[in-house]
Design a protein around this motif. Structure first.
Motif, PDB file in Angstrom:
ATOM      1  N   PRO A 136       0.821  -1.210   0.000  1.00 41.98           N
ATOM      2  CA  PRO A 136       0.000   0.000   0.000  1.00 41.98           C
ATOM      3  C   PRO A 136       0.858   1.265   0.000  1.00 41.98           C
ATOM      4  CG  PRO A 136      -0.578  -1.493   1.809  1.00 41.98           C
ATOM      5  CD  PRO A 136       0.716  -1.954   1.252  1.00 41.98           C
ATOM      6  N   ALA A 137       0.334   2.318  -0.620  1.00 42.32           N
ATOM      7  CA  ALA A 137       0.926   3.645  -0.499  1.00 42.32           C
ATOM      8  C   ALA A 137       0.559   4.184   0.885  1.00 42.32           C
ATOM      9  CB  ALA A 137       0.391   4.537  -1.617  1.00 42.32           C
ATOM     10  N   ALA A 138       0.700   5.488   1.103  1.00 52.12           N
ATOM     11  CA  ALA A 138       0.336   6.078   2.394  1.00 52.12           C
ATOM     12  C   ALA A 138      -1.152   5.840   2.655  1.00 52.12           C
ATOM     13  CB  ALA A 138       0.643   7.573   2.385  1.00 52.12           C
ATOM     14  N   ARG A 143      -9.405   6.663  12.140  1.00 53.85           N
ATOM     15  CA  ARG A 143      -8.499   6.150  13.175  1.00 53.85           C
ATOM     16  C   ARG A 143      -7.017   6.320  12.839  1.00 53.85           C
ATOM     17  NH1 ARG A 143     -12.141   1.858  12.972  1.00 53.85           N
ATOM     18  NH2 ARG A 143     -10.597   0.267  12.516  1.00 53.85           N
ATOM     19  N   ASP A 144      -6.674   6.661  11.598  1.00 53.01           N
ATOM     20  CA  ASP A 144      -5.264   6.867  11.260  1.00 53.01           C
ATOM     21  C   ASP A 144      -4.706   8.067  12.018  1.00 53.01           C
ATOM     22  OD1 ASP A 144      -2.783   6.750   9.508  1.00 53.01           O
ATOM     23  OD2 ASP A 144      -3.549   8.757   9.065  1.00 53.01           O
ATOM     24  N   LYS A 145      -3.427   7.973  12.415  1.00 50.73           N
ATOM     25  CA  LYS A 145      -2.808   9.066  13.170  1.00 50.73           C
ATOM     26  C   LYS A 145      -1.622   9.705  12.444  1.00 50.73           C
ATOM     27  CE  LYS A 145      -4.201   7.223  17.669  1.00 50.73           C
ATOM     28  NZ  LYS A 145      -3.738   6.734  19.003  1.00 50.73           N
ATOM     29  N   ASP A 146      -1.255   9.187  11.278  1.00 46.22           N
ATOM     30  CA  ASP A 146      -0.132   9.758  10.532  1.00 46.22           C
ATOM     31  C   ASP A 146      -0.595  10.822   9.535  1.00 46.22           C
ATOM     32  OD1 ASP A 146       1.657   8.215  11.930  1.00 46.22           O
ATOM     33  OD2 ASP A 146       1.751   6.632  10.432  1.00 46.22           O
ATOM     34  N   ILE A 147      -1.493  10.452   8.626  1.00 44.24           N
ATOM     35  CA  ILE A 147      -2.036  11.409   7.658  1.00 44.24           C
ATOM     36  C   ILE A 147      -3.010  12.369   8.352  1.00 44.24           C
ATOM     37  CG2 ILE A 147      -3.163  11.634   5.395  1.00 44.24           C
ATOM     38  CD1 ILE A 147      -0.541  10.170   5.282  1.00 44.24           C
ATOM     39  N   PHE A 148      -3.360  12.044   9.592  1.00 43.17           N
ATOM     40  CA  PHE A 148      -4.279  12.874  10.381  1.00 43.17           C
ATOM     41  C   PHE A 148      -3.841  14.335  10.426  1.00 43.17           C
ATOM     42  CE2 PHE A 148      -5.191  14.627  14.685  1.00 43.17           C
ATOM     43  CZ  PHE A 148      -6.558  14.799  14.540  1.00 43.17           C
ATOM     44  N   PHE A 167       5.479  14.694  -4.893  1.00 40.44           N
ATOM     45  CA  PHE A 167       4.346  13.998  -5.488  1.00 40.44           C
ATOM     46  C   PHE A 167       4.208  12.608  -4.873  1.00 40.44           C
ATOM     47  CE2 PHE A 167       6.124  17.060  -8.377  1.00 40.44           C
ATOM     48  CZ  PHE A 167       5.010  17.724  -8.891  1.00 40.44           C
ATOM     49  N   LEU A 168       2.997  12.269  -4.491  1.00 40.48           N
ATOM     50  CA  LEU A 168       2.780  10.974  -3.844  1.00 40.48           C
ATOM     51  C   LEU A 168       1.383  10.446  -4.134  1.00 40.48           C
ATOM     52  CD1 LEU A 168       1.883  11.383  -0.090  1.00 40.48           C
ATOM     53  CD2 LEU A 168       2.194  13.367  -1.572  1.00 40.48           C
ATOM     54  N   GLN A 169       1.207   9.175  -3.828  1.00 42.06           N
ATOM     55  CA  GLN A 169      -0.088   8.516  -3.952  1.00 42.06           C
ATOM     56  C   GLN A 169      -0.618   8.183  -2.567  1.00 42.06           C
ATOM     57  OE1 GLN A 169       1.683   5.453  -6.396  1.00 42.06           O
ATOM     58  NE2 GLN A 169       0.293   5.909  -8.084  1.00 42.06           N
ATOM     59  N   TRP A 262       6.921   9.581  -5.006  1.00 39.71           N
ATOM     60  CA  TRP A 262       6.537   8.266  -4.520  1.00 39.71           C
ATOM     61  C   TRP A 262       5.346   7.815  -5.358  1.00 39.71           C
ATOM     62  CZ3 TRP A 262       9.092   5.110  -1.331  1.00 39.71           C
ATOM     63  CH2 TRP A 262      10.025   5.651  -0.441  1.00 39.71           C
ATOM     64  N   THR A 263       5.622   7.275  -6.526  1.00 39.66           N
ATOM     65  CA  THR A 263       4.542   6.878  -7.434  1.00 39.66           C
ATOM     66  C   THR A 263       4.803   5.478  -7.977  1.00 39.66           C
ATOM     67  OG1 THR A 263       5.674   7.986  -9.284  1.00 39.66           O
ATOM     68  CG2 THR A 263       3.991   9.247  -8.106  1.00 39.66           C
ATOM     69  N   ALA A 264       3.776   4.647  -7.942  1.00 43.33           N
ATOM     70  CA  ALA A 264       3.906   3.248  -8.355  1.00 43.33           C
ATOM     71  C   ALA A 264       2.819   2.882  -9.357  1.00 43.33           C
ATOM     72  CB  ALA A 264       3.843   2.331  -7.138  1.00 43.33           C
TER      73      ALA A 264
END
Length: 297
Positions: A136-138, A143-148, A167-169, A262-264
């Motif tokens: 998985p990407a980010a 309940r998530d606390k990182d992207i929060f 740039f990210l996904q 960060w692109t896949a």
């Protein structure tokens, strides 16, 4: 399967589940955990640690123990699904997205430990037990606390803006769950590795604007230079040394965050898993409202 009896079961206590408390570093426990089961979804691991050794013990060694336990007590297992991470691939470049067949170049001990774990899965189970690796990407969602942090800033009428475009996904947490379900029922996925993400690519500024629009909250840009992240890291790691708890934001996490791309390639996942990834516009509204109703702000 929870490691400690002190674990917070708040969000799953009303589900019809059987809990087994133990440590995946204990081979007897691993064998007991996988005995008489039809499939294993291995999502245990650590994202934050104080040392390289802690990452490798929790993510690689424990995965090895679990795979060996499967062969010993459940050799007829129908599926072994390992939740890895996009961190395994390392940063991509401006010209193309990274494919599963491209060389992996993780830039953190976390990424290296997950890559080592993938190697254990393939080495031990290949040709013996059908296995799937999901990267998985980010991940964001309730309940998530990182992207929060993006949602919290929007709630305070700010949107995070990096001075350098990156740039990210992203992937909504329920899409990860749907991918797992698809793998359980789909033989086409056996022995394959997939990147999981919405194919849309965002800058930090675009993420903030999208969340702001979806939540219906007016925001102003909050420009942040790279030095600020590095300074915050020093403070967080100093506090970590005092509290003896791993810092959520450490130097290695900053190295990952400050990569430009960060692109896949997510097409194989869309085709083989037959799932539709949720757009940030839809999922951010659900997530923001969840945080709001559960008093995270």
């Amino acid at each position: 399967m929870r490691r400690k009896k002190t674990s917070n079961l708040r969000w799953i206590e009303n589900l019809s589940l059987e809990y087994r408390y133990g440590d995946l570093g204990d081979k007897k426990f691993s064998e007991a955990a996988v005995k008489d089961v039809g499939a294993v979804v291995h999502c245990a691991g650590i994202v934050h640690a104080a040392s390289r050794n802690e990452y490798f013990k929790a993510n690689a060694e424990n995965t090895k123990n679990l795979c060996e336990a499967v062969l010993k007590v459940s050799p007829g297992l129908k599926k072994f699904i390992f939740i890895s991470s996009q961190a395994v691939m390392g940063p991509s470049d401006a010209s193309s997205v990274k494919k599963v067949t491209d060389k992996n170049n993780p830039v953190s001990d976390y990424g290296l430990s997950k890559l080592a774990a993938e190697s254990e899965v393939k080495k031990i189970l290949c040709g013996k037990v059908p296995h799937i690796i999901l990267r998985p990407a980010a991940v964001y969602g309730p309940r998530d606390k990182d992207i929060f942090i993006f949602f919290n800033l929007v709630h305070k009428h700010f949107r995070l803006t990096a001075m350098t475009k990156r740039f990210l996904q992203l992937i909504y947490v329920k899409d990860v769950a749907n991918a797992v379900t698809s793998c359980l029922e789909n033989k086409k996925t056996d022995n394959n590795t997939y990147y999981l993400a919405n194919s849309a690519v965002y800058t930090w500024s675009e993420i903030g604007r999208t969340i702001s629009s979806s939540a219906g909250v007016k925001t102003i840009p909050l420009p942040v230079v790279d030095f600020v992240f590095k300074f915050v890291t020093i403070v967080a790691e100093s506090l970590s040394y005092i509290t003896k708890k791993p810092a959520v934001l450490n130097r290695q996490k900053i190295i990952e965050m400050l990569q430009q791309y960060w692109t896949a390639d997510t097409e194989p996942a869309k085709n083989d898993l037959n799932i539709k990834f949720t757009s940030l516009e839809v999922a951010s509204e659900i997530t923001y409202n969840w945080y709001l109703s559960n008093k995270f702000f």
